[in-house]
Motif scaffolding. Structure first.
Motif, PDB file in Angstrom:
ATOM      1  N   ALA A   1       0.450  13.488   0.006  1.00 26.33           N
ATOM      2  CA  ALA A   1       1.517  13.902   0.913  1.00 26.33           C
ATOM      3  C   ALA A   1       1.070  13.794   2.364  1.00 26.33           C
ATOM      4  N   ILE A   2      -0.174  14.184   2.642  1.00 26.92           N
ATOM      5  CA  ILE A   2      -0.699  14.064   4.010  1.00 26.92           C
ATOM      6  C   ILE A   2      -0.775  12.590   4.415  1.00 26.92           C
ATOM      7  N   TRP A   3      -1.239  11.772   3.476  1.00 25.90           N
ATOM      8  CA  TRP A   3      -1.314  10.324   3.727  1.00 25.90           C
ATOM      9  C   TRP A   3       0.073   9.761   4.051  1.00 25.90           C
ATOM     10  N   GLU A   4       1.061  10.196   3.301  1.00 29.93           N
ATOM     11  CA  GLU A   4       2.439   9.723   3.529  1.00 29.93           C
ATOM     12  C   GLU A   4       2.946  10.169   4.892  1.00 29.93           C
ATOM     13  N   LEU A   5       2.650  11.408   5.273  1.00 33.33           N
ATOM     14  CA  LEU A   5       3.091  11.910   6.578  1.00 33.33           C
ATOM     15  C   LEU A   5       2.432  11.135   7.715  1.00 33.33           C
TER      16      LEU A   5
ATOM     17  N   CYS B   1       1.816   6.848  -6.841  1.00 32.85           N
ATOM     18  CA  CYS B   1       0.823   7.872  -7.240  1.00 32.85           C
ATOM     19  C   CYS B   1       1.363   9.273  -7.009  1.00 32.85           C
ATOM     20  N   LEU B   2       2.063   9.462  -5.873  1.00 32.11           N
ATOM     21  CA  LEU B   2       2.624  10.776  -5.559  1.00 32.11           C
ATOM     22  C   LEU B   2       3.682  11.157  -6.595  1.00 32.11           C
TER      23      LEU B   2
ATOM     24  N   ALA C   1       0.832  -1.211   0.000  1.00 24.73           N
ATOM     25  CA  ALA C   1       0.000   0.000   0.000  1.00 24.73           C
ATOM     26  C   ALA C   1       0.864   1.258   0.000  1.00 24.73           C
ATOM     27  N   SER C   2       1.966   1.229   0.760  1.00 22.59           N
ATOM     28  CA  SER C   2       2.870   2.381   0.797  1.00 22.59           C
ATOM     29  C   SER C   2       3.520   2.608  -0.564  1.00 22.59           C
TER      30      SER C   2
END
Length: 359
Positions: A334-338, A53-54, A46-47
């Motif tokens: 980006a928020i999801w990654e953080l 996508c980013l 998932a990561s």
């Protein structure tokens, strides 16, 4: 109309976009070897997809998805021709009582009326012909109101030392020629002519003779005109005129002297000549003094013409970028990654604490 295309945000930066895409592709390929292996933890895939996508969104933003847009600006089919007298007599101080009474010069009245005409026809096209020692087209036909406004604001009398004998008839050949060409180019347009002058002639009929020799008459100009008005300036008693040398402010010079008497010259408007011009043009005549008995500007700005808006008279081409949806997507990723990094850090801290407790 719009044609979708890709236009980098930085001009000529395609090599940079390609380089960034290649670097991200290599990094994603390298991380995929672990993320999709049997030893990877459940959240690794998932990561990886989130980071892929980013990376894709980042490359798309740099590539600059855009559309080449051609927009048509609606323009009225009304053409307005302003014939403005700026000879020395237009500096006569008999507008609204003159400077001593809080008024000004005839040119102050001209500026006020020009502004009213401009405001009454915001979507029309304007052409300005100016008269001093000669007649000149100072603003070609344009819908640029800023250019019209700038010209009005800079209007002042001619330099006194350069002043020559003149008359409104000197504008006739240029006016007729301008109207004739305009009609040939856009025969369906409505043309309004405004004459703004005090009508005073000082050329002993030379301007009229030259116009006649060129085959230009006010009646002929009237045949090419659909409306407008003749606006005369000045009082019956006339006014004194100050000289302008070009280095000092208007209204600060000495009074112009009458060579015959040696006393300050008095300029008196020629209302008969102005009325005759209006009759030949087939338009109304208004005498303007700045007093309470002046006709309201609406009397000469309201014209009975078939004014319509035409599409496609003026077109502007530009690039419209569509990066804001990608920006939103990149922000979400980006928020999801953080959040994922914060969770990973907390999990690592818990594991570290458990390891220390076992010891």
């Amino acid at each position: 109309t719009a044609l979708f295309r890709s236009e980098p945000l930085l001009p000529g930066s395609w090599p940079l976009v390609i380089a960034v895409a290649l670097v991200m592709a290599v990094l994603l390929w390298w991380s995929a070897r672990w993320a999709f292996s049997s030893l990877a933890d459940p959240g690794a895939r998932a990561s990886w997809w989130r980071r892929a996508c980013l990376a894709l969104v980042t490359v798309l933003v740099l590539a600059g998805p855009a559309a080449a847009v051609a927009e048509s600006t609606p323009v009225s089919n009304v053409e307005i021709y302003l014939v403005v007298d700026r000879t020395g007599s237009m500096a006569a101080e008999d507008w609204a009582g003159g400077p001593d009474a809080g008024g000004g010069t005839r040119l102050d009245g001209v500026k006020s009326d020009l502004t009213a005409i401009r405001d009454a026809w915001p979507q029309a096209r304007f052409c300005i012909l100016a008269l001093d020692g000669t007649a000149a087209r100072e603003l070609p036909l344009t819908s640029d109101l800023d250019a019209v406004t700038s010209w009005i604001g800079s209007l002042q009398q001619e330099i006194t030392q350069r002043s020559q004998s003149s008359s409104l008839d000197r504008t006739l050949p240029l006016l007729v020629q301008t109207l004739t060409r305009a009609k040939e180019k856009n025969p369906e347009d409505a043309r309004l002519v405004y004459i703004l002058s005090d009508g005073e002639a000082t050329d002993d009929g030379q301007g009229a003779a030259d116009a006649s020799a060129a085959g230009a008459t006010w009646a002929k100009a009237g045949e090419l005109t659909d409306g407008g008005a003749v606006l005369g300036y000045g009082t019956a008693s006339g006014g004194l005129m100050r000289a302008l040398d070009g280095s000092s402010a208007p209204g600060s010079g000495k009074y112009i002297l009458d060579p015959d008497t040696g006393k300050p010259a008095v300029s008196v408007p020629d209302t008969r000549a102005l009325a005759s011009i209006a009759e030949a043009l087939g338009v109304p005549y208004f005498q303007r003094t700045g007093g309470s008995d002046d006709a309201p500007t609406g009397d000469f700005t309201s014209q009975d013409v078939n004014a319509v808006l035409t599409d496609g008279r003026e077109k502007k081409n530009h690039i419209r970028y569509f990066t804001w949806p990608l920006g939103i997507a990149a922000s979400v990723l980006a928020i999801w990654e953080l959040v994922a990094l914060i969770r990973a850090e907390r999990a690592l801290r818990r594991l570290t604490a458990l390891g220390e407790g076992v010891r």
